[in-house]
Design a protein around this motif. Structure first.
Motif, short mmCIF file in Angstrom:
data_model
loop_
_atom_site.label_atom_id
_atom_site.label_comp_id
_atom_site.label_asym_id
_atom_site.label_seq_id
_atom_site.Cartn_x
_atom_site.Cartn_y
_atom_site.Cartn_z
N VAL A 22 39.36 29.69 39.19
CA VAL A 22 37.99 29.33 38.84
C VAL A 22 37.92 27.84 38.57
O VAL A 22 38.74 27.29 37.84
CB VAL A 22 37.53 30.11 37.58
CG1 VAL A 22 36.06 29.81 37.30
CG2 VAL A 22 37.75 31.60 37.76
N LYS A 23 36.94 27.21 39.18
CA LYS A 23 36.79 25.77 39.00
C LYS A 23 35.31 25.46 38.72
O LYS A 23 34.42 26.07 39.32
CB LYS A 23 37.23 25.09 40.31
CG LYS A 23 37.25 23.60 40.29
CD LYS A 23 37.74 23.05 41.64
CE LYS A 23 37.24 21.63 41.83
NZ LYS A 23 36.23 21.45 42.83
N ILE A 24 35.07 24.50 37.83
CA ILE A 24 33.68 24.09 37.57
C ILE A 24 33.28 23.06 38.62
O ILE A 24 33.96 22.07 38.83
CB ILE A 24 33.52 23.51 36.15
CG1 ILE A 24 34.00 24.51 35.10
CG2 ILE A 24 32.07 23.10 35.90
CD1 ILE A 24 34.09 23.95 33.68
N GLU A 25 32.17 23.37 39.28
CA GLU A 25 31.64 22.48 40.32
C GLU A 25 30.59 21.54 39.72
O GLU A 25 30.13 21.74 38.60
CB GLU A 25 30.94 23.32 41.40
CG GLU A 25 31.87 24.08 42.30
CD GLU A 25 32.55 23.18 43.32
OE1 GLU A 25 31.85 22.42 44.02
OE2 GLU A 25 33.78 23.25 43.42
N LEU A 73 33.89 10.87 27.34
CA LEU A 73 33.61 11.69 26.17
C LEU A 73 34.23 11.09 24.91
O LEU A 73 35.40 10.73 24.91
CB LEU A 73 34.15 13.11 26.40
CG LEU A 73 33.23 14.09 27.12
CD1 LEU A 73 32.68 13.55 28.41
CD2 LEU A 73 33.92 15.41 27.36
N TYR A 74 33.41 10.96 23.86
CA TYR A 74 33.88 10.41 22.60
C TYR A 74 33.67 11.44 21.48
O TYR A 74 32.72 12.21 21.52
CB TYR A 74 33.11 9.13 22.26
CG TYR A 74 33.31 8.05 23.30
CD1 TYR A 74 34.40 7.20 23.24
CD2 TYR A 74 32.41 7.91 24.36
CE1 TYR A 74 34.61 6.22 24.21
CE2 TYR A 74 32.61 6.93 25.33
CZ TYR A 74 33.70 6.09 25.25
OH TYR A 74 33.89 5.14 26.20
N ARG A 129 31.64 20.89 30.68
CA ARG A 129 32.84 20.99 31.54
C ARG A 129 34.11 20.99 30.70
O ARG A 129 35.08 21.68 31.02
CB ARG A 129 32.91 19.77 32.47
CG ARG A 129 32.08 19.87 33.71
CD ARG A 129 32.39 18.68 34.61
NE ARG A 129 32.79 19.23 35.87
CZ ARG A 129 32.32 18.85 37.08
NH1 ARG A 129 31.49 17.83 37.17
NH2 ARG A 129 32.69 19.45 38.16
N GLU A 130 34.12 20.14 29.68
CA GLU A 130 35.30 20.02 28.82
C GLU A 130 35.36 21.10 27.77
O GLU A 130 36.43 21.55 27.37
CB GLU A 130 35.30 18.65 28.12
CG GLU A 130 35.71 17.51 29.00
CD GLU A 130 37.11 17.69 29.59
OE1 GLU A 130 38.04 18.04 28.83
OE2 GLU A 130 37.25 17.49 30.81
N SER A 152 22.16 25.34 34.72
CA SER A 152 22.68 25.17 36.10
C SER A 152 24.20 25.05 36.17
O SER A 152 24.75 24.35 37.03
CB SER A 152 22.04 23.95 36.78
OG SER A 152 20.65 24.13 36.86
N PHE A 153 24.88 25.72 35.27
CA PHE A 153 26.35 25.71 35.26
C PHE A 153 26.83 26.36 36.56
O PHE A 153 26.37 27.44 36.94
CB PHE A 153 26.83 26.51 34.05
CG PHE A 153 28.25 26.22 33.64
CD1 PHE A 153 28.61 24.99 33.14
CD2 PHE A 153 29.22 27.21 33.74
CE1 PHE A 153 29.92 24.73 32.74
CE2 PHE A 153 30.53 26.97 33.35
CZ PHE A 153 30.87 25.73 32.84
N THR A 154 27.75 25.69 37.23
CA THR A 154 28.11 26.13 38.60
C THR A 154 29.62 26.29 38.72
O THR A 154 30.38 25.37 38.38
CB THR A 154 27.58 25.12 39.63
OG1 THR A 154 26.17 24.98 39.44
CG2 THR A 154 27.85 25.59 41.05
N LEU A 155 30.05 27.44 39.22
CA LEU A 155 31.48 27.74 39.34
C LEU A 155 31.86 28.03 40.78
O LEU A 155 31.06 28.54 41.56
CB LEU A 155 31.83 29.00 38.52
CG LEU A 155 31.64 28.93 37.01
CD1 LEU A 155 31.95 30.30 36.40
CD2 LEU A 155 32.53 27.85 36.38
N ARG A 156 33.12 27.72 41.09
CA ARG A 156 33.70 28.11 42.37
C ARG A 156 34.82 29.12 42.07
O ARG A 156 35.72 28.85 41.28
CB ARG A 156 34.28 26.89 43.09
CG ARG A 156 35.09 27.23 44.36
CD ARG A 156 35.56 25.96 45.05
NE ARG A 156 34.40 25.17 45.47
CZ ARG A 156 33.79 25.30 46.66
NH1 ARG A 156 34.24 26.16 47.56
NH2 ARG A 156 32.75 24.54 46.96
N LEU A 157 34.75 30.28 42.69
CA LEU A 157 35.79 31.29 42.56
C LEU A 157 36.51 31.34 43.90
O LEU A 157 35.92 31.73 44.91
CB LEU A 157 35.17 32.66 42.22
CG LEU A 157 34.86 32.94 40.74
CD1 LEU A 157 33.99 31.87 40.12
CD2 LEU A 157 34.20 34.30 40.58
#
Ligand SMILES: [Zn+2]
Length: 400
Positions: A3-6, A214-215, A322-323, A344-349
């Motif tokens: 699984v990867k976040i696109e 990111l801080y 994402r993090e 609109s969170f998007t994943l690649r399986l």
């Protein structure tokens, strides 16, 4: 299954940052007078409400999104919540109302610190000898000093009912210690707006990739301040508003054949492509030179099939999600835990053969290709599938 976040909806975010856009007054007029001690009698004192309205309406028609500065105490004149000496309060409020009505739906409003000129002494609101973009850019300012200063800037916008999603640096304000800046901006936002997921804009990167940074990230609490990085310089018509030497070709951002220029380079890399310019250069004493260059650039960008216009706060949210999101692959999909929601969170399986995809039991609808994704849809892509949904905070189950 992997699984990867696109990128959101399998598109590359693009955004436009407008700086020095005070309510009503032409910041350059006052900045040049104070800083360079030159006469600015030939420069307009105001950039009219009609131009703000025209810009906002045009951006809405074209789908353009981004960030727009409200300088809370422009040139040290007075604060925009109480009024600017020499300008009628009604006239100022009309400008603010026009910007809220036409620009705000598609742009974040942020303070650009307090005066965009000298640093204010918060005990009596007089200007000191130090400059926000000189001494407070070159010398590291500790978070304990920076935090209350940023909070004071945010409070002025809060007083006119603008819960600013982020803050903007005048010049390189805060750049000597970006960690302290991120920490201070986060504390100030939590205090004034109850916002644990803000952003700041300080850095410009004209050559390398310009990913958000990111801080003060706390994955458990869901807190973070994102540093948005612009990927272009002001390649429109400069900041002064009357400098013909600062006029650039739209080709710097994107060429007519859509192949050349900085924006296609960032987009091809999948990196958020954020442009930056200045309000006085957009207006250019009524000639609208910067704005016209921008219109050409937008006309070209909007021919690209794989971009998505986003506000800078939306890019910030996506990059922190994402993090923060913990994703565990399962036999039939994945389990996600996130401390924050993310549209609109998007994943690649990868190599996911099944159909009938569901998020928390709710069926998604299949679409023909990844670029047709919307929240609640999925598509086949080679060996993989991609799917998009509005991520909520807490647990989410993706299953077939
Ligand atoms: Zn500025």
């Amino acid at each position: 299954m992997q699984v990867k976040i696109e990128n959101p909806l399998c598109r590359v975010p693009v955004s436009m940052i407008l700086d020095d856009s005070c309510p009503l007054v032409n910041l350059s007029h006052f900045w040049i007078k104070l800083r360079e001690k030159r006469s600015t009698a030939d420069m307009p004192v105001e950039i009219p409400e009609s131009f703000a309205r025209k810009f906002g309406e045009w951006c809405a028609e074209q789908g353009v999104k981004g960030k727009f500065s409200f300088v809370p105490m422009p040139g040290g004149l007075g604060t925009i919540d109480l009024g600017l000496p020499g300008f009628s309060k009604a006239h100022l409020d009309e400008w603010i109302d026009a910007a809220k009505e036409t620009i705000w739906p598609n742009f974040d409003f942020t303070p650009e610190m307090i005066t965009h000129c000298q640093v204010v002494d918060l005990s009596d609101w007089t200007m000191t000898d130090e400059w926000e973009q000189s001494e407070w850019a070159e010398r590291p300012i500790p978070a304990e000093v920076l935090g209350p200063y940023i909070a004071a800037a945010l409070r002025i916008l809060h007083n006119i009912d603008i819960p600013a999603e982020g803050v903007t640096s005048p010049g390189a304000f805060g750049s000597a210690d970006l960690n302290a800046y991120g920490e201070a901006a986060l504390q100030a936002q939590k205090e004034v707006n109850g916002n644990p997921t803000p952003f700041f804009f300080c850095e410009v990167e004209e050559k390398a990739l310009a990913y958000p940074k990111l801080y003060s990230l706390d994955k458990e609490k869901g807190e973070c301040c994102v540093g948005i990085v612009a990927g272009t310089g002001d390649w429109f018509a400069g900041w002064e508003g009357n400098n013909r030497g600062a006029i650039h070709s739209p080709d710097m951002c994107i060429t007519e054949d859509l192949q050349g220029g900085r924006m296609p380079e960032l987009i091809a890399a999948g990196c958020p492509a954020v442009m930056v310019s200045h309000w006085p250069g957009f207006y250019f004493q009524g000639e609208e030179i910067g704005f016209n260059i921008f219109k050409t650039v937008v006309g070209r960008l909007n021919q690209l099939p794989n971009i998505i216009w986003m506000k800078t706060s939306e890019i910030a949210r996506y990059w922190m999600a994402r993090e923060m999101a913990k994703i565990e692959a399962a036999e039939d999909g994945c389990r996600i835990w996130s401390p924050i929601p993310c549209p609109s969170f998007t994943l690649r399986l990868s190599r996911a053969r099944q159909a009938d995809w569901r998020v928390n039991g709710k069926p998604l609808r299949e679409v023909s290709d990844p670029l047709s994704l919307q929240p609640g849809r999925w598509a086949r892509h080679g060996e993989d599938i991609v799917l998009a949904f509005d991520l909520r905070s807490g647990k989410t189950t993706v299953s077939a």
